[in-house]
Design a protein around this motif. Structure first.
Motif, mmCIF file in Angstrom:
data_model
loop_
_atom_site.group_PDB
_atom_site.id
_atom_site.type_symbol
_atom_site.label_atom_id
_atom_site.label_comp_id
_atom_site.label_asym_id
_atom_site.label_seq_id
_atom_site.Cartn_x
_atom_site.Cartn_y
_atom_site.Cartn_z
ATOM 1 N N THR A 23 0.789 -1.224 0.000
ATOM 2 C CA THR A 23 0.000 0.000 0.000
ATOM 3 C C THR A 23 0.819 1.271 0.000
ATOM 4 O O THR A 23 0.383 2.290 -0.554
ATOM 5 C CB THR A 23 -0.936 0.026 1.224
ATOM 6 O OG1 THR A 23 -0.146 -0.060 2.426
ATOM 7 C CG2 THR A 23 -1.909 -1.146 1.175
ATOM 8 N N SER A 24 2.001 1.271 0.618
ATOM 9 C CA SER A 24 2.762 2.508 0.702
ATOM 10 C C SER A 24 4.257 2.244 0.682
ATOM 11 O O SER A 24 4.719 1.149 0.998
ATOM 12 C CB SER A 24 2.390 3.295 1.966
ATOM 13 O OG SER A 24 2.788 2.599 3.130
ATOM 14 N N GLY A 25 4.991 3.266 0.286
ATOM 15 C CA GLY A 25 6.443 3.224 0.305
ATOM 16 C C GLY A 25 6.974 4.573 0.758
ATOM 17 O O GLY A 25 6.224 5.557 0.825
ATOM 18 N N ARG A 26 8.268 4.623 1.043
ATOM 19 C CA ARG A 26 8.874 5.865 1.517
ATOM 20 C C ARG A 26 10.053 6.253 0.626
ATOM 21 O O ARG A 26 10.812 5.412 0.177
ATOM 22 C CB ARG A 26 9.365 5.726 2.965
ATOM 23 C CG ARG A 26 8.300 5.358 3.969
ATOM 24 C CD ARG A 26 8.720 5.737 5.387
ATOM 25 N NE ARG A 26 10.088 5.358 5.717
ATOM 26 C CZ ARG A 26 10.753 5.790 6.798
ATOM 27 N NH1 ARG A 26 10.164 6.614 7.635
ATOM 28 N NH2 ARG A 26 11.984 5.384 7.031
ATOM 29 N N ILE A 27 10.181 7.553 0.422
ATOM 30 C CA ILE A 27 11.335 8.121 -0.259
ATOM 31 C C ILE A 27 11.905 9.186 0.671
ATOM 32 O O ILE A 27 11.194 10.115 1.070
ATOM 33 C CB ILE A 27 10.944 8.732 -1.612
ATOM 34 C CG1 ILE A 27 10.341 7.651 -2.515
ATOM 35 C CG2 ILE A 27 12.158 9.373 -2.283
ATOM 36 C CD1 ILE A 27 9.659 8.204 -3.744
ATOM 37 N N ILE A 28 13.165 9.029 1.046
ATOM 38 C CA ILE A 28 13.780 9.877 2.061
ATOM 39 C C ILE A 28 14.861 10.732 1.425
ATOM 40 O O ILE A 28 15.744 10.216 0.727
ATOM 41 C CB ILE A 28 14.374 9.029 3.193
ATOM 42 C CG1 ILE A 28 13.289 8.140 3.811
ATOM 43 C CG2 ILE A 28 15.011 9.919 4.264
ATOM 44 C CD1 ILE A 28 13.818 7.075 4.745
ATOM 45 N N LEU A 29 14.801 12.031 1.658
ATOM 46 C CA LEU A 29 15.806 12.966 1.174
ATOM 47 C C LEU A 29 16.546 13.556 2.366
ATOM 48 O O LEU A 29 15.935 14.193 3.226
ATOM 49 C CB LEU A 29 15.161 14.104 0.361
ATOM 50 C CG LEU A 29 14.867 13.862 -1.122
ATOM 51 C CD1 LEU A 29 13.901 12.698 -1.323
ATOM 52 C CD2 LEU A 29 14.319 15.123 -1.768
ATOM 53 N N ASP A 30 17.848 13.323 2.436
ATOM 54 C CA ASP A 30 18.697 13.896 3.484
ATOM 55 C C ASP A 30 19.526 15.021 2.870
ATOM 56 O O ASP A 30 20.293 14.795 1.927
ATOM 57 C CB ASP A 30 19.602 12.828 4.092
ATOM 58 C CG ASP A 30 18.833 11.836 4.948
ATOM 59 O OD1 ASP A 30 18.318 12.251 6.008
ATOM 60 O OD2 ASP A 30 18.737 10.661 4.558
ATOM 61 N N PHE A 31 19.388 16.234 3.420
ATOM 62 C CA PHE A 31 20.041 17.419 2.878
ATOM 63 C C PHE A 31 21.256 17.807 3.722
ATOM 64 O O PHE A 31 21.255 17.666 4.954
ATOM 65 C CB PHE A 31 19.070 18.601 2.857
ATOM 66 C CG PHE A 31 17.853 18.386 2.002
ATOM 67 C CD1 PHE A 31 17.870 18.709 0.660
ATOM 68 C CD2 PHE A 31 16.689 17.863 2.541
ATOM 69 C CE1 PHE A 31 16.744 18.512 -0.136
ATOM 70 C CE2 PHE A 31 15.565 17.663 1.763
ATOM 71 C CZ PHE A 31 15.584 17.989 0.418
ATOM 72 N N SER A 32 22.266 18.341 3.052
ATOM 73 C CA SER A 32 23.439 18.874 3.754
ATOM 74 C C SER A 32 24.089 19.936 2.868
ATOM 75 O O SER A 32 23.781 20.055 1.679
ATOM 76 C CB SER A 32 24.441 17.756 4.069
ATOM 77 O OG SER A 32 24.907 17.134 2.878
ATOM 78 N N ASN A 33 24.982 20.714 3.477
ATOM 79 C CA ASN A 33 25.774 21.721 2.748
ATOM 80 C C ASN A 33 24.905 22.713 1.977
ATOM 81 O O ASN A 33 25.138 22.979 0.788
ATOM 82 C CB ASN A 33 26.763 21.038 1.793
ATOM 83 C CG ASN A 33 27.737 20.130 2.512
ATOM 84 O OD1 ASN A 33 28.181 20.429 3.618
ATOM 85 N ND2 ASN A 33 28.066 19.003 1.908
ATOM 86 N N TYR A 34 23.897 23.249 2.661
ATOM 87 C CA TYR A 34 23.077 24.281 2.023
ATOM 88 C C TYR A 34 23.929 25.504 1.676
ATOM 89 O O TYR A 34 24.753 25.951 2.477
ATOM 90 C CB TYR A 34 21.954 24.726 2.967
ATOM 91 C CG TYR A 34 20.751 23.818 3.001
ATOM 92 C CD1 TYR A 34 19.894 23.718 1.914
ATOM 93 C CD2 TYR A 34 20.441 23.098 4.159
ATOM 94 C CE1 TYR A 34 18.765 22.906 1.964
ATOM 95 C CE2 TYR A 34 19.317 22.281 4.214
ATOM 96 C CZ TYR A 34 18.485 22.197 3.110
ATOM 97 O OH TYR A 34 17.367 21.396 3.159
ATOM 98 N N GLN A 35 23.701 26.057 0.493
ATOM 99 C CA GLN A 35 24.305 27.315 0.071
ATOM 100 C C GLN A 35 23.187 28.216 -0.421
ATOM 101 O O GLN A 35 22.449 27.853 -1.337
ATOM 102 C CB GLN A 35 25.335 27.096 -1.033
ATOM 103 C CG GLN A 35 26.526 26.246 -0.613
ATOM 104 C CD GLN A 35 27.502 26.026 -1.759
ATOM 105 O OE1 GLN A 35 27.381 26.626 -2.828
ATOM 106 N NE2 GLN A 35 28.465 25.156 -1.543
ATOM 107 N N ILE A 36 23.067 29.391 0.204
ATOM 108 C CA ILE A 36 21.950 30.289 -0.075
ATOM 109 C C ILE A 36 22.450 31.532 -0.810
ATOM 110 O O ILE A 36 23.459 32.126 -0.434
ATOM 111 C CB ILE A 36 21.244 30.707 1.232
ATOM 112 C CG1 ILE A 36 20.851 29.486 2.061
ATOM 113 C CG2 ILE A 36 20.015 31.571 0.933
ATOM 114 C CD1 ILE A 36 19.854 28.587 1.402
#
Length: 223
Positions: A201-214
């Motif tokens: 019925t369901s699955g997961r997609i995980i996004l891990d963020f690092s090193n943001y540059q604004i």
């Protein structure tokens, strides 16, 4: 090149939710997001879909206002196709969305305000969106009801980048009965799960963020 909805990099907010109208909340979100002209981040995409074996993928997220965003990966990166036109850039446009504040809820020790968004035109992919905001107007989770992909749940977890209003992690929970996988992966999942495919019925997609540059220059060829 993989592209996702521009709103991924728009999880930014300030101020208090309480005693504000829906219009004030939306304007506060849009105003804070307006300060982000460009954004880069490193991303690790992890897919947790039953019977589909995909190793975590390294990717680069690049955003340039208005509305240009890409996620370029070194391998197969499965991502939900989010409704076009749904972002904090367009959220404050009352000709596109009607915003409603719903009664607050509690999650653990946190009191969350609910913001519901209804498209004015009843013809697009997005049918309704609901966003749960903490006392600092940080989106904690969202629920998107779409016409072709069912319900997409998004959970945002904050850490090192919380002062920027950006999540360290986003978790997408997708409806496997309607979520569209690449054809090769669909065939592989069917081959492995012929007898139980209908029960997934369901699955997961995980996004891990690092090193943001604004707000650093972004070239068009990066997008």
């Amino acid at each position: 090149m993989k592209r996702i909805g521009v709103w991924v990099c728009s999880l930014l907010a300030t101020g208090a939710v309480q005693a504000q109208s829906s219009g004030q909340v939306v304007q506060a979100l849009a105003q804070r997001y307006a300060g982000i002209k460009t954004l880069r981040a490193d991303v690790v995409v992890t897919t947790e879909i039953p019977s589909v074996q995909i190793s975590p993928v390294q990717a680069k997220l690049v955003y340039k206002r208005p509305g240009r965003l890409s996620l370029k990966s070194s391998g197969i990166a499965i991502l939900p196709r989010l409704p076009s036109g749904f972002s904090w850039e367009t959220l404050a446009d009352t000709t596109r969305f009607t915003a409603l504040l719903l009664p607050p809820t509690s999650e653990g020790h946190n009191r969350l305000q609910q913001l519901q968004l209804i498209p004015v035109a009843d013809t697009g992919e997005l049918m309704v969106a609901r966003i749960w905001l903490n006392e600092n107007l940080l989106p904690i989770k969202s629920q998107l009801t779409t016409r072709s992909q069912g319900t997409i749940m998004i959970e945002n977890r904050y850490g090192k980048a919380e002062h920027l209003g950006l999540p360290d992690q986003m978790i997408f929970v997708v409806d496997l009965q309607q979520f569209k996988l690449p054809k090769a992966l669909t065939l592989e999942m069917n081959r492995r799960t012929k007898t139980v495919a209908s029960t997934l019925t369901s699955g997961r997609i995980i996004l891990d963020f690092s090193n943001y540059q604004i707000n650093r220059p972004v070239r068009d060829d990066e997008l």
